[in-house]
Design an enzyme around this catalytic site. Structure first.
Site, PDB file in Angstrom:
ATOM      1  CD  GLU A 110      -2.651  -1.212   2.374  1.00  0.00           C
ATOM      2  OE1 GLU A 110      -2.790  -0.236   3.304  1.00  0.00           O
ATOM      3  OE2 GLU A 110      -3.504  -2.239   2.606  1.00  0.00           O
ATOM      4  CB  THR A 153       2.628  -6.787 -11.257  1.00  0.00           C
ATOM      5  OG1 THR A 153       3.532  -6.094 -10.603  1.00  0.00           O
ATOM      6  CG2 THR A 153       2.999  -7.488 -12.694  1.00  0.00           C
ATOM      7  NE  ARG A 197      31.028   2.408 -32.562  1.00  0.00           N
ATOM      8  CZ  ARG A 197      30.780   3.583 -33.196  1.00  0.00           C
ATOM      9  NH1 ARG A 197      30.215   3.473 -34.611  1.00  0.00           N
ATOM     10  NH2 ARG A 197      30.910   4.764 -32.918  1.00  0.00           N
ATOM     11  CD  GLU A 254       7.810 -10.688  -6.737  1.00  0.00           C
ATOM     12  OE1 GLU A 254       8.047 -11.790  -6.079  1.00  0.00           O
ATOM     13  OE2 GLU A 254       7.307 -10.785  -7.918  1.00  0.00           O
ATOM     14  CB  THR A 305      14.214  -2.831  -1.393  1.00  0.00           C
ATOM     15  OG1 THR A 305      14.444  -3.291   0.091  1.00  0.00           O
ATOM     16  CG2 THR A 305      13.163  -1.842  -1.576  1.00  0.00           C
TER      17      THR A 305
HETATM   18  N1  CAA Z   1       7.890 -17.848   5.107  1.00  0.00           N
HETATM   19  C1  CAA Z   1       6.784 -17.862   6.197  1.00  0.00           C
HETATM   20  N2  CAA Z   1       6.645 -17.302   7.344  1.00  0.00           N
HETATM   21  C2  CAA Z   1       7.466 -16.135   7.445  1.00  0.00           C
HETATM   22  C3  CAA Z   1       8.600 -15.884   6.373  1.00  0.00           C
HETATM   23  C4  CAA Z   1       8.646 -16.559   5.388  1.00  0.00           C
HETATM   24  N3  CAA Z   1       9.507 -16.447   4.404  1.00  0.00           N
HETATM   25  N4  CAA Z   1       9.241 -14.711   6.632  1.00  0.00           N
HETATM   26  C5  CAA Z   1       8.608 -14.281   7.941  1.00  0.00           C
HETATM   27  N5  CAA Z   1       7.617 -15.331   8.178  1.00  0.00           N
HETATM   28  C6  CAA Z   1       6.755 -15.162   9.402  1.00  0.00           C
HETATM   29  C7  CAA Z   1       7.455 -15.116  10.900  1.00  0.00           C
HETATM   30  O1  CAA Z   1       7.819 -16.355  11.361  1.00  0.00           O
HETATM   31  C8  CAA Z   1       6.491 -14.102  11.623  1.00  0.00           C
HETATM   32  O2  CAA Z   1       5.612 -15.502  12.259  1.00  0.00           O
HETATM   33  P1  CAA Z   1       5.732 -15.554  13.800  1.00  0.00           P
HETATM   34  O3  CAA Z   1       5.336 -14.531  14.577  1.00  0.00           O
HETATM   35  O4  CAA Z   1       4.491 -16.720  13.963  1.00  0.00           O
HETATM   36  O5  CAA Z   1       7.078 -16.149  13.779  1.00  0.00           O
HETATM   37  C9  CAA Z   1       5.481 -13.327  10.878  1.00  0.00           C
HETATM   38  O6  CAA Z   1       5.805 -13.935   9.276  1.00  0.00           O
HETATM   39  C10 CAA Z   1       5.960 -12.154  10.664  1.00  0.00           C
HETATM   40  O7  CAA Z   1       7.404 -12.043  10.468  1.00  0.00           O
HETATM   41  P2  CAA Z   1       8.473 -10.794  11.131  1.00  0.00           P
HETATM   42  O8  CAA Z   1       8.437 -10.488  12.445  1.00  0.00           O
HETATM   43  O9  CAA Z   1       9.779 -11.226  10.499  1.00  0.00           O
HETATM   44  O10 CAA Z   1       7.734  -9.498   9.851  1.00  0.00           O
HETATM   45  P3  CAA Z   1       8.277  -8.274   9.765  1.00  0.00           P
HETATM   46  O11 CAA Z   1       7.081  -7.207  10.030  1.00  0.00           O
HETATM   47  O12 CAA Z   1       9.727  -8.087  10.624  1.00  0.00           O
HETATM   48  O13 CAA Z   1       8.567  -8.162   8.105  1.00  0.00           O
HETATM   49  C11 CAA Z   1      10.133  -8.251   6.201  1.00  0.00           C
HETATM   50  C12 CAA Z   1       9.806  -8.968   7.867  1.00  0.00           C
HETATM   51  C13 CAA Z   1      11.252  -9.191   5.959  1.00  0.00           C
HETATM   52  C14 CAA Z   1      10.538  -7.065   6.540  1.00  0.00           C
HETATM   53  C15 CAA Z   1       8.867  -8.277   5.534  1.00  0.00           C
HETATM   54  O14 CAA Z   1       7.756  -7.356   5.931  1.00  0.00           O
HETATM   55  C16 CAA Z   1       9.486  -8.243   3.931  1.00  0.00           C
HETATM   56  O15 CAA Z   1       9.825  -9.087   3.252  1.00  0.00           O
HETATM   57  N6  CAA Z   1       9.118  -6.999   3.514  1.00  0.00           N
HETATM   58  C17 CAA Z   1       9.043  -6.634   2.110  1.00  0.00           C
HETATM   59  C18 CAA Z   1       7.707  -6.797   1.422  1.00  0.00           C
HETATM   60  C19 CAA Z   1       8.054  -7.245   0.265  1.00  0.00           C
HETATM   61  O16 CAA Z   1       8.674  -8.159  -0.343  1.00  0.00           O
HETATM   62  N7  CAA Z   1       6.943  -6.888  -0.720  1.00  0.00           N
HETATM   63  C20 CAA Z   1       6.744  -7.193  -1.942  1.00  0.00           C
HETATM   64  C21 CAA Z   1       5.455  -6.622  -2.649  1.00  0.00           C
HETATM   65  S1  CAA Z   1       4.882  -7.715  -3.609  1.00  0.00           S
HETATM   66  C22 CAA Z   1       5.504  -7.430  -5.115  1.00  0.00           C
HETATM   67  O17 CAA Z   1       6.413  -6.506  -5.353  1.00  0.00           O
HETATM   68  C23 CAA Z   1       4.866  -8.198  -6.290  1.00  0.00           C
HETATM   69  C24 CAA Z   1       4.553  -7.371  -7.549  1.00  0.00           C
HETATM   70  O18 CAA Z   1       3.583  -7.262  -8.026  1.00  0.00           O
HETATM   71  C25 CAA Z   1       5.900  -7.456  -8.552  1.00  0.00           C
END
Ligand code: CAA
Length: 390
Positions: A134, A165, A278, A373, A375
């Site tokens: 968002e 996307t 070239r 997906e 940074t």
């Molecule tokens: N698989 C499964 N569960 C996972 C996980 C994974 N890879 N990573 C974390 N979790 C779980 C954690 O275990 C936790 O659960 P518990 O509390 O039960 O242990 C829960 O998820 C929350 O995890 P965190 O406390 O680690 O969460 P956080 O708020 O600290 O965030 C972060 C972690 C790595 C920063 C994450 O927010 C992140 O990856 N941010 C980037 C967001 C992103 O990639 N966005 C992409 C947008 S989509 C896109 O770009 C698609 C498009 O259209 C091209």
């Protein structure tokens, strides 16, 4: 073109070789010749998706039970690389569809949801989108605010998703929204995943974003105004949506790594050809050691990036958890794509800066692989966290 810069097909099984050969032929004949035009017109004809569907590429990761190809991750990444080398915009449409909604539906869908959605998705009749981000929740993805409020046995959803996307062309959006209440916020555990079909009253795409690169791929916001969703729209368990999304993003990140490798490979192949054609100072550019060293470094980094991605893919195919390795692959491949495309523009000199030559587009396309997906900074966080855990 030298096979040194391409994936080694001698080390994969025959099925993988055949599918990669099919992907390469289709990408070279039916995608690459149009990439510059689609970039300029900011569209990719729906017909291309239909053709990809006919080839089975819209169901690369969908199990055979639901009419998909049920490919292993290694073959999947190799197909994405071929498509990305032809047009990164087409590869991201494929990658989002196959890596995110497909993996979430396969993992958490009820038999009815799978039957309803996976089969038409595999045939290319249903294109999907993944809506997590968002305006105020990008890297900090669990800070989303779109809110679902209970209404009988269903929900009413309001909010706005950003940078989706396929946003205005998807037939189905897999969407993360809050299901906790403002009085009882549960952080990451207050988010659920919903299947929201296009055309659901109250769901409207916003303007098509005017992007630096990947211009043929459509990116929009999505407005939700009193969108009513019944219980059949909830995917998996309430409150688990964020975990499902992060888990699916592991596949997404491997897909972006393959995309970045494809972009970089195309830039290198154009550079090799150009260096041989070239002439300056009465010699081909290819004769200058300054250019040779550049090309050698480009090839080496691409091969290293592919090695990382393929190792993660092989491990995932054997059932290993690959969270950190997927992040390493995405981090290294996307930074490689940016570096390689920068070198490619340099090899082309003044021509490289002109839209008439493909390396200019590849340079623009590469940038977002370091952003979406997750940074590069987020990938480093994921890797570092893994280093501290048991
Ligand atoms: N698989 C499964 N569960 C996972 C996980 C994974 N890879 N990573 C974390 N979790 C779980 C954690 O275990 C936790 O659960 P518990 O509390 O039960 O242990 C829960 O998820 C929350 O995890 P965190 O406390 O680690 O969460 P956080 O708020 O600290 O965030 C972060 C972690 C790595 C920063 C994450 O927010 C992140 O990856 N941010 C980037 C967001 C992103 O990639 N966005 C992409 C947008 S989509 C896109 O770009 C698609 C498009 O259209 C091209």
């Amino acid at each position: 073109m030298s096979t040194v810069v391409r994936p080694l097909l001698g080390v994969v099984d025959e099925q993988c070789r055949e599918i990669v050969a099919l992907a390469r032929e289709f990408a070279e004949k039916e995608i690459a010749p149009h990439a510059a035009e689609w970039d300029a017109t900011k569209t990719c004809p729906r017909e291309v998706m239909r053709r990809l569907g006919e080839l089975g590429f819209m169901g690369l990761k969908i199990s055979e039970e639901y009419e998909g190809l049920g490919l292993d991750t290694l073959t999947y990444l190799m197909v994405l690389e071929e498509v990305a080398a032809a047009d990164a915009s087409v590869s991201i449409m494929l990658s989002v569809h196959n890596s995110l909604p497909v993996s979430m539906l396969e993992a958490h869908g009820t038999p009815e949801q799978k039957e309803r959605w996976l089969k038409p998705m595999a045939r290319g009749e249903v294109l999907t989108a993944f809506a997590l981000s968002e305006a105020d929740a990008g890297s900090d993805a669990s800070a989303i605010r779109a809110q679902a409020v209970r209404d009988g046995d269903g929900w009413v959803v309001n909010g706005e998703k950003a940078w989706v996307t396929n946003g205005d062309i998807a037939d189905l959006v897999v969407m993360m929204v809050r299901t906790d209440s403002p009085e009882d916020r549960r952080g990451a555990k207050g988010i659920s995943t919903f299947l929201v079909p296009a055309g659901t009253p109250g769901l409207k795409p916003g303007k098509v974003e005017d992007k630096m690169g990947l211009r043929a791929s459509r990116t929009t916001s999505l407005h939700l105004s009193d969108v009513r969703l019944g219980p059949e729209h909830l995917l998996g368990q309430e409150g688990q949506g964020f975990i499902y999304a992060l888990s699916a993003l592991e596949n997404g990140r491997l897909g972006v790594a393959a995309q970045a490798i494809g972009i970089a490979r195309a830039a290198l192949e154009h550079s090799i050809r150009y260096a041989q054609e070239r002439r300056q100072f009465e010699r081909p550019l290819a004769d200058f050691q300054a250019i040779q060293f550049k090309l050698a470094d480009m090839a080496t980094r691409i091969t290293a990036a592919r090695g990382l991605a393929h190792e993660a893919a092989r491990a995932q195919d054997l059932g290993e958890r690959v969270t950190e390795r997927a992040s390493m692959a995405k981090l290294f491949a996307s930074e490689t794509a940016m570096w390689v495309t920068t070198q490619a523009v340099q090899v082309f000199g003044g021509y490289g800066y002109m839209r008439d030559y493909p390396v200019e587009r590849l340079f623009r396309d590469a940038k977002v692989t370091e952003i979406y997906e997750g940074t590069s900074e987020i990938q480093r966080i994921v890797v570092a966290r893994g280093l501290y855990s048991d």
